[in-house]
Design an enzyme around this catalytic site. Structure first.
Site, PDB file in Angstrom:
ATOM      1  N   PHE A 195       0.866  -1.183   0.000  1.00 34.26           N
ATOM      2  CA  PHE A 195       0.000   0.000   0.000  1.00 34.26           C
ATOM      3  C   PHE A 195       0.903   1.232   0.000  1.00 34.26           C
ATOM      4  O   PHE A 195       1.877   1.274   0.760  1.00 34.26           O
ATOM      5  CB  PHE A 195      -0.838   0.080   1.287  1.00 34.26           C
ATOM      6  N   GLY A 253      10.922   1.942   0.679  1.00 34.65           N
ATOM      7  CA  GLY A 253      10.406   2.954  -0.239  1.00 34.65           C
ATOM      8  C   GLY A 253       8.964   3.336   0.000  1.00 34.65           C
ATOM      9  O   GLY A 253       8.495   3.375   1.134  1.00 34.65           O
ATOM     10  N   ASP A 254       8.245   3.601  -1.091  1.00 34.28           N
ATOM     11  CA  ASP A 254       6.912   4.224  -1.034  1.00 34.28           C
ATOM     12  C   ASP A 254       5.825   3.336  -0.469  1.00 34.28           C
ATOM     13  O   ASP A 254       4.754   3.807  -0.129  1.00 34.28           O
ATOM     14  CB  ASP A 254       6.465   4.576  -2.460  1.00 34.28           C
ATOM     15  N   HIS A 255       6.063   2.034  -0.482  1.00 38.51           N
ATOM     16  CA  HIS A 255       4.990   1.112  -0.123  1.00 38.51           C
ATOM     17  C   HIS A 255       5.186   0.497   1.249  1.00 38.51           C
ATOM     18  O   HIS A 255       6.301   0.211   1.667  1.00 38.51           O
ATOM     19  CB  HIS A 255       4.878  -0.016  -1.160  1.00 38.51           C
ATOM     20  N   TRP A 256       4.078   0.299   1.905  1.00 33.85           N
ATOM     21  CA  TRP A 256       4.052  -0.413   3.189  1.00 33.85           C
ATOM     22  C   TRP A 256       3.475  -1.795   2.934  1.00 33.85           C
ATOM     23  O   TRP A 256       2.479  -1.935   2.199  1.00 33.85           O
ATOM     24  CB  TRP A 256       3.194   0.357   4.187  1.00 33.85           C
TER      25      TRP A 256
END
Ligand code: BDR
Ligand code: CA
Length: 312
Positions: free
Chosen positions: A200, A235-238
């Protein structure tokens, strides 16, 4: 009205375990019959306290919480406090829950509930498999009473998250995973590599956490630390591993692709201990014992998570 599916969750909360539990609390088609608690992300004292607190926050203090094994079957293991916080819930200093755990050990609760709901029970394992292995050693007939068994664990092409080849839940107690994989003729696996494919965006999670609900407010607190760790590393996602396994368990209709193969655990490797070895080419002649999740409907997954956070 269709009868609800009885659901038993073995878990080591843990920030992603907490999200998976909120999803289960919010699911109208399932009736949670117990939480059995493993050591893993952090020590058993913390994982039990975290489970009790989450139940209280979510208005589910009625759920029986059973403490399980404090250690892996054979060898000590290193926990994941660096990801989840020393207390496993982001070290926010929450006051302990009013209620305590049941007197009955997790392994015994698993066996009792498997009898009470024989042939109907959905068992979901979100942590190391120690409690389930002990239950199997006490009573090897357990698998015959479980309808579905969903496990968060493994790295099916050896892209591990805790060692180069192994995923945390399996690597924490490889012997337990071995016992479980040998004993169950069939289980469903949401492995770490599927988790990486279903991240996400942090920015979206933060929007969801603005929901005006006690669950979202508590989750926002406990998630902060792991969010920082994850943003630095990934990075951008969890990636919420246990939430993906719970989505597969609660709403299997969201599965878009899965594959059946024999899966075994490496116990002896010096570099690969705890790796899940998938017999992709069916060279061993062993029967397929696992259905491995490859792709889950991402929009559906997100909608389950959002709804769970926003729920009253
Ligand atoms: C698994 O390890 C734990 O840290 C998480 O709670 C999840 O169950 C992911 O590898
Ligand atoms: Ca977990």
């Amino acid at each position: 009205m269709t009868a609800k599916i009885p659901l038993l969750i073995d878990t080591d909360p843990g920030v992603d375990d907490a999200l998976a539990l909120l999803m289960a609390f919010n699911d109208p088609g399932h009736d949670i019959v117990g939480l059995t608690i493993a050591a893993g992300n952090v020590g058993l004292g913390h994982t039990v306290r975290n489970a009790l607190k989450l139940c209280e926050i979510a208005g589910r203090a009625d759920l029986p919480v059973h403490a399980g094994c404090a250690d892996p079957l054979l060898h000590p293991s290193v926990d994941a406090a660096h990801v989840h916080g020393v207390d496993g819930f982001g070290d926010v200093g929450y006051p302990p829950a009013a209620q305590g755990p049941q007197a009955e050990h997790a392994a015994l609760a698993i066996l009792r509930l498997s009898h009470e709901y024989a042939g109907e029970l959905l068992l979901v394992a979100l942590g190391p498999l120690t409690n389930i292995a002990v239950a199997l050693k006490l009573d090897p007939t357990l698998p015959g009473r479980i309808k579905r068994f969903v496990v968060m664990g493994g790295a099916v092409s050896a892209h591990g998250n805790i060692t180069p080849a192994a995923e945390f839940n399996i690597a924490f107690d490889p012997e337990a995973a071995h016992v479980v994989l040998q004993a169950f003729p069939h289980l469903e696996l949401a492995d770490w590599e599927a988790v990486v494919a279903h991240g996400f965006l942090h920015a979206r999670v933060e929007q969801w956490l603005q929901a005006d609900s006690p669950r979202a407010r508590f989750y926002e607190l406990i998630y902060r630390q792991t969010r920082g760790w994850s943003a630095d590393r990934r990075g951008d996602h969890w990636h919420s591993a246990d939430a993906l396994a719970m989505a597969m368990a609660l709403q299997p209709e969201g599965v878009l692709e899965q594959v059946d193969r024999p899966v075994a655990v490496e116990l002896a490797g010096t570099l690969t201990r705890g790796a899940t070895v998938v017999d992709w080419n069916r060279q061993t002649g062993r029967p397929d014992n696992a259905t491995v999740l490859v792709r889950y409907d991402q929009d559906h997954f997100e909608s389950l998570v959002r709804a769970a956070l926003a729920a009253g």
